[in-house]
Design an enzyme around this catalytic site. Structure first.
Site: not given
Ligand code: IPE
Ligand code: IPE
Ligand code: MG
Length: 240
Positions: A16, A33, A130
């Site tokens: 955020d 973004h 991962l």
């Protein structure tokens, strides 16, 4: 900082603060973004190095569809570009890529790109180094609701069998079925709320709220979150 004693198996991040980061620089929200992609890259590397097995990222919520159309469109384009740009590197690093959420709302072209990326990074054998999970068009309530609908359909003809079910009946029908619950959920940008994220799965997650805005979040922030986690005492309602 390779001394961290208790490494979380699954770290999840509510990314955020992109809009505020851009606004602080006098730019459009979407500028934030696009800078957030760099933070994702840094966290993937840091997570793999630290021995974290699952890194999940809240990229776009069901509620985010309600943002101005041009922001939504730019975000989807950015998602498309990020997947195209990063997938070879992820594959090379041994990272399995997955996208979870209400994908019916996503454009067919983006869905195709997601399918191809998931296919490409699926390990031929064994465990990936991962697993990177992107939550896209996701909300916790939507997830629980779709799991409940599946259950209702499956048991429509034998409702008496519902009595014997436990919590696993829901867990195993969530989009995260088979993925361990997050040990640590980090939210950046100073907001202290869950915003309809992994509501069921975070029942016993450790929560960490940091002031750093997502586009500024780097390896050192990730490592200090792991350090903080290693000091937590998880009790699960018991006495320790
Ligand atoms: C997070 O940053 C990214 C998404 C929710 C898509 P925001 O866009 O929410 O940035 P702020 O919170 O307005 O600063
Ligand atoms: C949560 O951030 C969603 C994502 C990070 C993808 P928001 O910015 O949408 O959350 P609120 O509106 O501040 O609760
Ligand atoms: Mg926000």
């Amino acid at each position: 900082m390779d001394e961290i004693s208790k490494v979380p198996r699954h770290v999840s991040i509510i990314m955020d603060g992109n809009g505020r980061w851009a606004q602080q620089r006098g730019r459009e929200r979407v500028y934030g973004h696009s800078h957030g992609v760099e933070s994702v890259r840094a966290c993937v590397k840091a997570a793999a190095e630290a021995g974290v097995k699952y890194l999940s990222l809240f990229a776009f919520s069901e509620e985010n569809w309600g943002r101005p159309a041009d922001e939504v469109e730019t975000l989807m384009k950015l998602m498309f570009k990020a997947i195209a740009d990063e997938i070879d590197e992820l594959k090379k690093q041994g990272v399995q890529f997955r996208v979870l959420g209400n994908l019916e709302r996503i454009s067919p072209s983006l869905r195709e790109a997601i399918d191809a990326a998931e296919e490409r990074t699926r390990p031929e054998s064994g465990e990936p180094l991962l697993t990177l999970i992107l939550f896209l068009s996701y909300s916790g309530q939507w997830d629980i609701l779709q799991a409940a609908k599946k259950l209702a359909r499956e048991y429509a003809h034998s409702p008496e069998s519902l009595e014997a079910l436990g919590a696993d009946a829901i867990s195993s029908r969530l989009v995260t079925a088979g993925i361990p619950d997050p040990d640590l959920v980090i939210r950046t940008s100073g907001e202290q709320r869950i915003s309809n994220y992994l509501l069921w799965q975070s029942a016993y997650s450790e929560l960490l709220f940091v002031d750093t805005l997502w586009p500024d979040f780097r390896k050192e922030h990730f490592m200090s979150a792991l350090e903080e986690y290693s000091k937590r005492n998880r009790r699960y309602g018991k006495v320790k």
